[in-house]
Design a protein around this motif. Sequence first.
Motif, PDB file in Angstrom:
ATOM      1  N   TRP A  14       0.888  -1.398   0.065  1.00 32.73           N
ATOM      2  CA  TRP A  14       0.166  -0.001   0.056  1.00 32.73           C
ATOM      3  C   TRP A  14       0.835   1.405   0.161  1.00 32.73           C
ATOM      4  CZ3 TRP A  14      -4.607   0.138  -1.571  1.00 32.73           C
ATOM      5  CH2 TRP A  14      -5.671  -1.286  -1.355  1.00 32.73           C
ATOM      6  N   ASN A  15       2.169   1.214   0.905  1.00 31.79           N
ATOM      7  CA  ASN A  15       2.767   2.196   0.336  1.00 31.79           C
ATOM      8  C   ASN A  15       3.636   3.268  -0.557  1.00 31.79           C
ATOM      9  OD1 ASN A  15       2.374   2.873   3.643  1.00 31.79           O
ATOM     10  ND2 ASN A  15       4.095   1.427   3.899  1.00 31.79           N
ATOM     11  N   GLU A  16       3.832   1.722  -1.113  1.00 30.42           N
ATOM     12  CA  GLU A  16       4.598   1.342  -2.442  1.00 30.42           C
ATOM     13  C   GLU A  16       3.836   2.583  -3.677  1.00 30.42           C
ATOM     14  OE1 GLU A  16       6.091  -2.403  -3.590  1.00 30.42           O
ATOM     15  OE2 GLU A  16       7.903  -1.859  -2.042  1.00 30.42           O
ATOM     16  N   LEU A  17       2.118   1.768  -3.274  1.00 30.81           N
ATOM     17  CA  LEU A  17       0.827   2.424  -4.133  1.00 30.81           C
ATOM     18  C   LEU A  17       1.255   3.821  -4.123  1.00 30.81           C
ATOM     19  CD1 LEU A  17      -1.068   1.634  -6.605  1.00 30.81           C
ATOM     20  CD2 LEU A  17      -2.251   1.044  -4.565  1.00 30.81           C
ATOM     21  N   LYS A  18       0.814   4.794  -3.104  1.00 31.29           N
ATOM     22  CA  LYS A  18       1.179   5.446  -2.423  1.00 31.29           C
ATOM     23  C   LYS A  18       1.645   6.683  -2.818  1.00 31.29           C
ATOM     24  CE  LYS A  18      -1.864   4.725   2.648  1.00 31.29           C
ATOM     25  NZ  LYS A  18      -1.783   4.581   3.495  1.00 31.29           N
ATOM     26  N   VAL A  19       3.543   6.062  -3.389  1.00 31.49           N
ATOM     27  CA  VAL A  19       4.054   7.064  -3.555  1.00 31.49           C
ATOM     28  C   VAL A  19       4.045   6.738  -5.471  1.00 31.49           C
ATOM     29  CG1 VAL A  19       6.283   7.076  -4.023  1.00 31.49           C
ATOM     30  CG2 VAL A  19       5.731   6.325  -2.314  1.00 31.49           C
ATOM     31  N   ASP A  20       3.326   5.697  -5.736  1.00 32.58           N
ATOM     32  CA  ASP A  20       3.343   6.117  -7.119  1.00 32.58           C
ATOM     33  C   ASP A  20       1.416   5.153  -7.757  1.00 32.58           C
ATOM     34  OD1 ASP A  20       3.705   6.353  -9.802  1.00 32.58           O
ATOM     35  OD2 ASP A  20       4.917   4.434 -10.426  1.00 32.58           O
ATOM     36  N   PRO A  21       0.956   6.356  -7.042  1.00 31.61           N
ATOM     37  CA  PRO A  21      -1.191   5.514  -6.699  1.00 31.61           C
ATOM     38  C   PRO A  21      -1.155   5.593  -8.590  1.00 31.61           C
ATOM     39  CG  PRO A  21      -0.279   8.542  -7.018  1.00 31.61           C
ATOM     40  CD  PRO A  21       0.614   7.685  -6.552  1.00 31.61           C
ATOM     41  N   THR A  22      -0.443   6.034  -9.946  1.00 35.07           N
ATOM     42  CA  THR A  22      -1.076   5.790 -11.118  1.00 35.07           C
ATOM     43  C   THR A  22      -0.116   4.554 -11.770  1.00 35.07           C
ATOM     44  OG1 THR A  22       0.891   6.840 -12.028  1.00 35.07           O
ATOM     45  CG2 THR A  22      -1.239   7.658 -11.003  1.00 35.07           C
ATOM     46  N   ASN A  23       0.747   3.975 -11.089  1.00 28.34           N
ATOM     47  CA  ASN A  23       1.381   2.504 -11.565  1.00 28.34           C
ATOM     48  C   ASN A  23       0.339   1.240 -11.213  1.00 28.34           C
ATOM     49  OD1 ASN A  23       3.479   0.579 -11.323  1.00 28.34           O
ATOM     50  ND2 ASN A  23       4.666   1.762 -10.952  1.00 28.34           N
ATOM     51  N   ILE A  24      -0.064   0.898 -12.219  1.00 30.14           N
ATOM     52  CA  ILE A  24      -1.013  -0.528 -12.772  1.00 30.14           C
ATOM     53  C   ILE A  24      -0.112  -1.680 -12.104  1.00 30.14           C
ATOM     54  CG2 ILE A  24      -2.567  -1.525 -14.118  1.00 30.14           C
ATOM     55  CD1 ILE A  24      -2.644   0.910 -15.888  1.00 30.14           C
ATOM     56  N   LYS A  25       1.053  -1.620 -12.654  1.00 30.14           N
ATOM     57  CA  LYS A  25       1.477  -2.951 -11.870  1.00 30.14           C
ATOM     58  C   LYS A  25       1.535  -2.916 -10.908  1.00 30.14           C
ATOM     59  CE  LYS A  25       6.037  -5.362 -12.165  1.00 30.14           C
ATOM     60  NZ  LYS A  25       7.364  -5.416 -13.250  1.00 30.14           N
ATOM     61  N   LYS A  26       1.735  -1.874  -9.369  1.00 25.87           N
ATOM     62  CA  LYS A  26       1.608  -1.940  -8.408  1.00 25.87           C
ATOM     63  C   LYS A  26       0.321  -2.092  -7.990  1.00 25.87           C
ATOM     64  CE  LYS A  26       5.758   0.870  -8.099  1.00 25.87           C
ATOM     65  NZ  LYS A  26       6.560   2.052  -6.791  1.00 25.87           N
ATOM     66  N   ALA A  27      -0.822  -1.679  -8.232  1.00 24.69           N
ATOM     67  CA  ALA A  27      -1.852  -1.238  -7.940  1.00 24.69           C
ATOM     68  C   ALA A  27      -2.323  -3.180  -8.143  1.00 24.69           C
ATOM     69  CB  ALA A  27      -2.586  -0.604  -8.542  1.00 24.69           C
ATOM     70  N   ASN A  28      -1.835  -4.122  -9.530  1.00 23.66           N
ATOM     71  CA  ASN A  28      -2.084  -5.251  -9.591  1.00 23.66           C
ATOM     72  C   ASN A  28      -1.440  -6.025  -8.724  1.00 23.66           C
ATOM     73  OD1 ASN A  28      -4.005  -5.755 -11.858  1.00 23.66           O
ATOM     74  ND2 ASN A  28      -2.725  -5.265 -13.680  1.00 23.66           N
ATOM     75  N   THR A  29       0.211  -5.529  -7.511  1.00 28.60           N
ATOM     76  CA  THR A  29       0.398  -6.592  -7.114  1.00 28.60           C
ATOM     77  C   THR A  29      -0.035  -6.708  -5.914  1.00 28.60           C
ATOM     78  OG1 THR A  29       2.570  -6.158  -8.520  1.00 28.60           O
ATOM     79  CG2 THR A  29       2.717  -6.309  -5.976  1.00 28.60           C
ATOM     80  N   ASN A  30      -0.872  -4.691  -5.517  1.00 25.44           N
ATOM     81  CA  ASN A  30      -1.390  -5.208  -3.871  1.00 25.44           C
ATOM     82  C   ASN A  30      -2.270  -6.275  -4.460  1.00 25.44           C
ATOM     83  OD1 ASN A  30      -2.912  -3.474  -1.909  1.00 25.44           O
ATOM     84  ND2 ASN A  30      -2.459  -1.686  -2.532  1.00 25.44           N
TER      85      ASN A  30
END
Length: 98
Positions: A14-30
């Motif tokens: 969640w913290n990694e996604l907050k830093v880069d909230p438009t990153n689809i790969k991070k959203a999918n990982t989450n």
Amino acid sequence: MKTKWKDEDLERFWNELKVDPTNIKKANTNWNACGNYFRGDIRSGQFVINAFKECALSSKEGVVALAKAYRTLFLMSGESPYKNFFDQELIISIRDAK
């Protein structure tokens, strides 16, 4: 065997996604990590919005990722999108992504 993620793992995702909230790969990982939580699958419509909203606001690909996550949620739990999760800005992004 799939990894079973712990509380600290999800917090990190969640913290990694907050830093880069438009990153689809991070959203999918989450999103996938929430499905492999050690206490069970904790995904919900609110998690879809939390993970993918900024992606959907920033690109057509983000809208597609949000839709795929909601479809997965519906197929596994029967939960469909709640109208109150979608603000006007998100509705416009979805509509304009055609």
